[in-house]
Scaffold this motif. Sequence first.
Motif, PDB file in Angstrom:
ATOM      1  N   GLY A  43       0.949  -1.279   0.150  1.00 50.21           N
ATOM      2  CA  GLY A  43      -0.205   0.047   0.048  1.00 50.21           C
ATOM      3  C   GLY A  43       0.923   1.367   0.128  1.00 50.21           C
ATOM      4  N   LEU A  44       1.970   1.246   0.737  1.00 51.97           N
ATOM      5  CA  LEU A  44       2.758   2.479   0.909  1.00 51.97           C
ATOM      6  C   LEU A  44       3.489   2.615  -0.411  1.00 51.97           C
ATOM      7  CD1 LEU A  44       4.026   4.702   2.518  1.00 51.97           C
ATOM      8  CD2 LEU A  44       5.903   2.942   3.170  1.00 51.97           C
ATOM      9  N   VAL A  45       3.895   1.558  -1.045  1.00 51.18           N
ATOM     10  CA  VAL A  45       4.638   1.516  -2.451  1.00 51.18           C
ATOM     11  C   VAL A  45       3.463   2.065  -3.539  1.00 51.18           C
ATOM     12  CG1 VAL A  45       5.598   0.221  -4.363  1.00 51.18           C
ATOM     13  CG2 VAL A  45       6.428  -0.089  -2.039  1.00 51.18           C
ATOM     14  N   CYS A  46       2.438   1.644  -3.219  1.00 55.80           N
ATOM     15  CA  CYS A  46       1.478   2.337  -4.326  1.00 55.80           C
ATOM     16  C   CYS A  46       1.305   3.599  -4.230  1.00 55.80           C
ATOM     17  CB  CYS A  46       0.104   1.608  -4.158  1.00 55.80           C
ATOM     18  SG  CYS A  46       0.165  -0.263  -4.767  1.00 55.80           S
ATOM     19  N   VAL A  48       3.204   6.036  -2.694  1.00 59.29           N
ATOM     20  CA  VAL A  48       4.461   6.800  -3.307  1.00 59.29           C
ATOM     21  C   VAL A  48       4.734   6.757  -4.560  1.00 59.29           C
ATOM     22  CG1 VAL A  48       7.042   6.731  -2.999  1.00 59.29           C
ATOM     23  CG2 VAL A  48       5.621   6.319  -0.904  1.00 59.29           C
ATOM     24  N   CYS A  49       4.603   5.652  -5.398  1.00 53.79           N
ATOM     25  CA  CYS A  49       4.807   5.501  -6.843  1.00 53.79           C
ATOM     26  C   CYS A  49       3.845   6.398  -7.509  1.00 53.79           C
ATOM     27  CB  CYS A  49       4.741   4.040  -7.030  1.00 53.79           C
ATOM     28  SG  CYS A  49       6.152   2.994  -6.463  1.00 53.79           S
ATOM     29  N   ARG A  50       2.561   6.322  -7.113  1.00 54.72           N
ATOM     30  CA  ARG A  50       1.530   6.960  -7.740  1.00 54.72           C
ATOM     31  C   ARG A  50       1.783   8.306  -7.779  1.00 54.72           C
ATOM     32  NH1 ARG A  50      -2.388   5.112  -5.352  1.00 54.72           N
ATOM     33  NH2 ARG A  50      -2.693   3.122  -6.632  1.00 54.72           N
ATOM     34  N   HIS A  51       2.402   8.964  -6.559  1.00 52.54           N
ATOM     35  CA  HIS A  51       2.661  10.332  -6.437  1.00 52.54           C
ATOM     36  C   HIS A  51       3.637  10.547  -7.235  1.00 52.54           C
ATOM     37  CE1 HIS A  51       3.133  14.003  -4.094  1.00 52.54           C
ATOM     38  NE2 HIS A  51       4.396  13.994  -4.157  1.00 52.54           N
ATOM     39  N   LEU A  52       4.705   9.902  -7.436  1.00 52.32           N
ATOM     40  CA  LEU A  52       5.794  10.164  -8.275  1.00 52.32           C
ATOM     41  C   LEU A  52       5.471  10.268  -9.626  1.00 52.32           C
ATOM     42  CD1 LEU A  52       8.724   8.371  -6.198  1.00 52.32           C
ATOM     43  CD2 LEU A  52       8.005  10.781  -6.317  1.00 52.32           C
ATOM     44  N   VAL A  53       4.920   8.985 -10.047  1.00 50.73           N
ATOM     45  CA  VAL A  53       4.482   8.682 -11.593  1.00 50.73           C
ATOM     46  C   VAL A  53       3.637   9.850 -12.095  1.00 50.73           C
ATOM     47  CG1 VAL A  53       3.193   7.087 -12.830  1.00 50.73           C
ATOM     48  CG2 VAL A  53       4.825   6.209 -11.255  1.00 50.73           C
ATOM     49  N   THR A  54       2.829  10.497 -11.393  1.00 46.77           N
ATOM     50  CA  THR A  54       1.940  11.335 -12.126  1.00 46.77           C
ATOM     51  C   THR A  54       2.533  12.357 -12.180  1.00 46.77           C
ATOM     52  OG1 THR A  54       1.167  11.824  -9.603  1.00 46.77           O
ATOM     53  CG2 THR A  54      -0.197  10.449 -10.929  1.00 46.77           C
ATOM     54  N   ARG A  55       3.775  12.823 -11.670  1.00 49.19           N
ATOM     55  CA  ARG A  55       4.523  13.978 -11.942  1.00 49.19           C
ATOM     56  C   ARG A  55       5.795  13.806 -12.824  1.00 49.19           C
ATOM     57  NH1 ARG A  55       1.578  14.126  -7.597  1.00 49.19           N
ATOM     58  NH2 ARG A  55       1.042  15.986  -6.424  1.00 49.19           N
ATOM     59  N   ALA A  68       0.561   2.064 -15.090  1.00 52.81           N
ATOM     60  CA  ALA A  68      -0.060   0.689 -15.232  1.00 52.81           C
ATOM     61  C   ALA A  68      -0.018  -0.092 -14.001  1.00 52.81           C
ATOM     62  CB  ALA A  68      -0.165   0.274 -16.253  1.00 52.81           C
ATOM     63  N   LEU A  69       1.466  -0.094 -13.514  1.00 52.83           N
ATOM     64  CA  LEU A  69       1.468  -1.099 -12.188  1.00 52.83           C
ATOM     65  C   LEU A  69       0.925  -0.576 -11.327  1.00 52.83           C
ATOM     66  CD1 LEU A  69       3.331  -3.477 -11.710  1.00 52.83           C
ATOM     67  CD2 LEU A  69       4.980  -1.814 -11.066  1.00 52.83           C
TER      68      LEU A  69
END
Length: 318
Positions: A43-46, A48-55, A68-69
């Motif tokens: 959950g934490l990885v999701c 953090v990664c969603r926060h970084l990926v969207t930027r 997508a991941l």
Amino acid sequence: MQILASVTFVLIWSTGFIVARAIGDAPQTFLFCRFLGAALVLGLVCVVCRHLVTRLPHRLRLWKPAAALVGAETAEPGSGVRTVWTLLLIGALQNGAYLCLSYFAVVDGFPAGIMALVGGWQPVLTLVVTALVVRRRPDQAVLLGVGVSLVGIAFVLVPGVLGTAGPVRPIHIVLAFTAVTCLSAGTIWQKRVAAHPLLPTLAWQSLGAAGVAFVAAILTDERGADFGWPFLAGLVWSVLGISILAMLIMVHLVRVRSAAYVSALVLGAPPLAALEAALLFGERLSFVQWTGTVLTLVGVGLVVLVPQGSPPELRRSR
């Protein structure tokens, strides 16, 4: 890459029941900590990664696969109540019920190597359900591989049942086959959530498994868990290695190949688990049982080495 992923999965998966022997007398508490830890990490990885990926700039090549991941470009896979319950149920079956029953049997004295070898029931269930419900027949290489593996598993189980090698109580057999039946059901149902982002899917499923382990710990009235180094080391490996890395590979293989392919791969873990148990805990198998171990590995090899350029091993019946 699929062969490398398959081999890696089998190697990691084989250590599951070895951990069960090393953690002491509180298996359900251990599993609750393992599944809850995996859910929190994923959950934490999701997040953090969603926060970084969207930027990230859209022109970056890795943006779309990463998005997508973790589900950055789509609605959260748990946005629908029905989806949440589906993911929780799959996790409760594939991880929770399967491992809670299995660990209980191993801690109760069922040899870890033999417990793992009962996994031969999973490919049978998967192939039968696939043939009846989906109306597809397995590829000949898969049928041959599973058949050879099941003969090998019979070689391992029969001496234990007859009392000539390794203690095998009837209740252990019941627990083992019930556990693998739950694993089979969860593996087949993975196809229902194949369109959802991988990491959030595994996070929800780990949470579902944690719920089962929590109930199991209460029902078995576990007390006084020893949180020493064996427990902590087994927990770290189980969370990062088995519950996250191995499950990522398993779900990926179910999506790109089939549930039957993954079910056949699971047959490769028991022989390795038997070898690991012999080296670490002194569990001994007879000559007949080691012969069955070799046959099981041969059967798995027949499945894994199906030409990658051919259609998936499950083809429509005519």
